[in-house]
Design an enzyme around this catalytic site. Structure first.
Site, PDB file in Angstrom:
ATOM      1  N   GLU A 167      97.374 -54.578  16.905  1.00 18.08           N
ATOM      2  CA  GLU A 167      97.746 -53.185  16.639  1.00 18.08           C
ATOM      3  C   GLU A 167      98.825 -52.732  17.616  1.00 18.08           C
ATOM      4  O   GLU A 167      98.830 -53.127  18.787  1.00 18.08           O
ATOM      5  CB  GLU A 167      96.489 -52.320  16.789  1.00 18.08           C
ATOM      6  CG  GLU A 167      96.700 -50.832  16.600  1.00 18.08           C
ATOM      7  CD  GLU A 167      95.480 -50.021  17.019  1.00 18.08           C
ATOM      8  OE1 GLU A 167      95.337 -48.899  16.503  1.00 18.08           O
ATOM      9  OE2 GLU A 167      94.681 -50.495  17.861  1.00 18.08           O
ATOM     10  N   LYS A 195      94.212 -46.717   9.250  1.00 22.23           N
ATOM     11  CA  LYS A 195      93.148 -46.519  10.234  1.00 22.23           C
ATOM     12  C   LYS A 195      92.408 -45.212   9.996  1.00 22.23           C
ATOM     13  O   LYS A 195      93.013 -44.167   9.753  1.00 22.23           O
ATOM     14  CB  LYS A 195      93.750 -46.546  11.642  1.00 22.23           C
ATOM     15  CG  LYS A 195      92.731 -46.547  12.777  1.00 22.23           C
ATOM     16  CD  LYS A 195      93.447 -46.695  14.117  1.00 22.23           C
ATOM     17  CE  LYS A 195      92.488 -46.750  15.286  1.00 22.23           C
ATOM     18  NZ  LYS A 195      93.213 -46.900  16.575  1.00 22.23           N
ATOM     19  N   CYS A 243      90.942 -51.633  15.259  1.00 25.51           N
ATOM     20  CA  CYS A 243      90.531 -51.180  16.594  1.00 25.51           C
ATOM     21  C   CYS A 243      89.244 -50.353  16.597  1.00 25.51           C
ATOM     22  O   CYS A 243      88.167 -50.860  16.357  1.00 25.51           O
ATOM     23  CB  CYS A 243      91.682 -50.421  17.255  1.00 25.51           C
ATOM     24  SG  CYS A 243      91.518 -50.284  19.059  1.00 25.51           S
TER      25      CYS A 243
END
Length: 554
Positions: free
Chosen positions: A79, A169, A204
């Site tokens: 990322e 995300k 993440c």
């Protein structure tokens, strides 16, 4: 003769095709494994926004086109290691089947990566900042006043360079909330490969939430997960490799995790994991390091018969001084301060203790053997910890619901010293080693839950499943009896725990200003409070009006 010559041509052509086909090994659906790579990558940090992207792209392409990737089926980058807020790109909808290498309507770095994936004939996963045009005040979902939404997005390119999957995300980290948008509801992202594996992917901080991470596994039965991250490691339970391996173990899935590398800012730790079999390849670093990690990954249906690569474990030899990481910056988990804990004596050798937090209890059985005294060396103290509740957070970003039983290391006798390591300037000695360490507890059964081993040594790496520890899970009607048992002596433990996440459903505002729906009438009373000024409204309206006019008349 003509027929013979023609036959020779056909034969030579067949041989040529055969040779070309064999120049690159591609996994087949019938193969028990596939070839995967993840990259720990150092992003450029000094320079103009465009120059940073040029630098990152050049080094990313060098890895893709290197000899090391020749036989890879899939390659994953971390990322936030490619572009930035000044260099965002449109990303095609995967349903359109667009190959950016052929349709140059996107920023040049996406076009270049599409061409590189096609040239190298591999699946490529790259994270980038995406821009999407939207109409403010139109009858659609949330739209930024500028007329463009910004997403933190995974892009998947197939062997032809085609965009086949996109994931935005869902759970942002700290100041990301001020600059990045999210969808109203997480959208699950999966894709199926020509080697017979269906992957899901997320980014993440998403790993700590039920939607989308756990949802992919428990509701969609996805067995292989791709995970670009820019993780901020935290003691004692959430350092990068520790969390990755624990999550993959608990879900018994393959996990391909690629992390950015900036250890002085808490970022490092990548790996490839095969569920309960443990890590196939993993690394964490003290200095910024770009490294390609490779593994032959067993497909889920073949994992029960898969033989892990043979490794020779060193014979245990008690040592006063062993290698340890000191240059990697680490956050502290302030949740520790609300746990029920008990400090163990600095010279303890035997513990048989039950420790409870409210009605949740943990059983500890511990034995240590002495290595030796050394006045010139400091040694870690240890605390038993038990906790079950909702007073906790994930890294001070979002509310959490956790339960745990743990042995944690501390640099002193006070609770606030737990969750830290000794600095490089302090000489640290292993005055004892653990010869027995068993933790058990009854954890509530729940669909929205994840119960995992959380272990860590002084090199900020977890212990190896089935080698260093065993895990037992016995279900009853309402609980799971979990037992974590050390199976090899350990000298330099920092964490040995059963850690569970019950996926809080609390919504947090993240210090964002209230959102006013201007399509709804605002009822004004003597006690009404309008959460925005006329000036801010005027600014937003003028920006939106200019955007609308631009697209109306141009």
């Amino acid at each position: 003769m003509a027929l013979k010559a023609e036959g020779v041509k056909i034969l030579l052509g067949f041989v040529l095709i055969l040779c070309i086909g064999r120049s690159q090994e591609v996994s087949l659906p019938s193969d028990p494994t596939y070839n995967a790579g993840v990259v720990e990558f150092v992003p450029a940090r000094v320079g103009l926004p465009k120059d940073l992207v040029i630098d990152n792209l050049k080094r990313i392409k060098a890895i893709i086109e290197s000899e090391a990737t020749k036989d890879l089926d899939i390659l994953v980058f971390p990322e936030y290691v490619l572009n930035n807020m000044d260099m965002k790109t449109y990303i095609p909808d995967p349903n359109e089947g667009i190959v950016p290498c052929e349709v140059t309507n996107y920023d040049w770095f996406l076009t270049e990566l599409s061409c590189a994936a096609r040239s190298r004939q591999l699946y490529l996963v790259v994270n980038m900042l995406e821009k999407e045009f939207c109409l403010p005040f139109a009858n659609q979902r949330k739209c930024h006043p500028s007329g463009f939404n910004t997403f933190n997005t995974n892009v998947v390119l197939d062997r032809q360079g085609r965009v086949i999957s996109r994931y935005r995300k869902s759970h942002l980290f700290r100041y990301e909330w001020y600059s990045t948008d999210i969808l109203e509801k997480p959208k699950l992202a999966t894709f199926t490969t020509d080697f017979g594996v269906t992957f899901g992917h997320f980014i993440c901080f998403d790993m700590l939430y039920y939607e989308p991470a756990e949802q992919l596994v428990k509701e969609k039965n996805v067995t292989d997960i791709i995970y670009p991250t820019h993780w901020f490691s935290e003691l004692p339970f959430l350092t990068a490799v520790q969390n990755q391996e624990g999550w993959a173990f608990a879900n018994d899935v393959n996990l391909l995790a690629a992390d950015a590398s900036y250890p002085s800012q808490q970022n490092t730790g990548s790996g490839i994991y095969a569920g309960r079999l443990g890590r196939l390849s993993a690394a964490i670093f003290q200095e910024p390091t770009t490294k390609l990690l490779l593994a032959k990954v067993p497909k889920s249906e073949h994992r029960s018969s898969y033989q892990m690569p043979t490794t020779i474990e060193p014979v245990f030899m008690p040592q006063l001084v062993t290698p340890r990481f000191t240059k990697l910056d680490l956050q502290r988990d302030y949740n520790v301060d609300v746990f029920t804990t008990k400090l163990l004596e600095d010279n303890f050798t035997t513990v048989n203790e039950i420790l409870c937090h409210r009605s949740f209890c943990c059983n500890f059985q511990i034995e240590r053997q002495k290595i030796g005294d050394s006045p010139s060396h400091q040694a870690y103290r240890f605390r038993l910890a038990a906790y079950s509740g909702t007073e906790t957070t994930f890294q001070r970003v979002s509310s959490s619901n956790q339960s745990l039983c743990a042995v944690i290391a501390c640099t002193g006798s006070d609770l606030y010293t737990c969750g830290y390591i000794f600095p490089e300037s302090v000489a640290v000695g292993n005055k004892y080693y653990f010869s027995k360490l068993q933790i058990s507890g009854d954890f509530i059964k729940a669909k929205r839950s994840l119960i995992m081993p959380s272990t860590l040594n002084a090199n900020i790496m977890p212990l190896k499943p089935n080698v260093d520890f065993t895990w037992q899970d016995v279900e009853s009607s309402k609980t799971k009896r979990i037992t974590l048992n050390l199976s090899r002596p350990q000298m330099d433990l920092l964490t040995f725990a059963i850690w569970s996440n019950y996926y809080s459903t609390v919504d947090n505002t993240h210090n964002l200003d209230p959102v006013v729906n201007l399509k709804q009438p605002i009822a004004l009373t003597s006690s009404a409070v309008i959460p925005f000024s006329f000036k801010s409204f005027q600014t937003i309206f003028s920006i939106n009006l200019s955007v609308l006019l631009k697209f109306q008349f141009n």
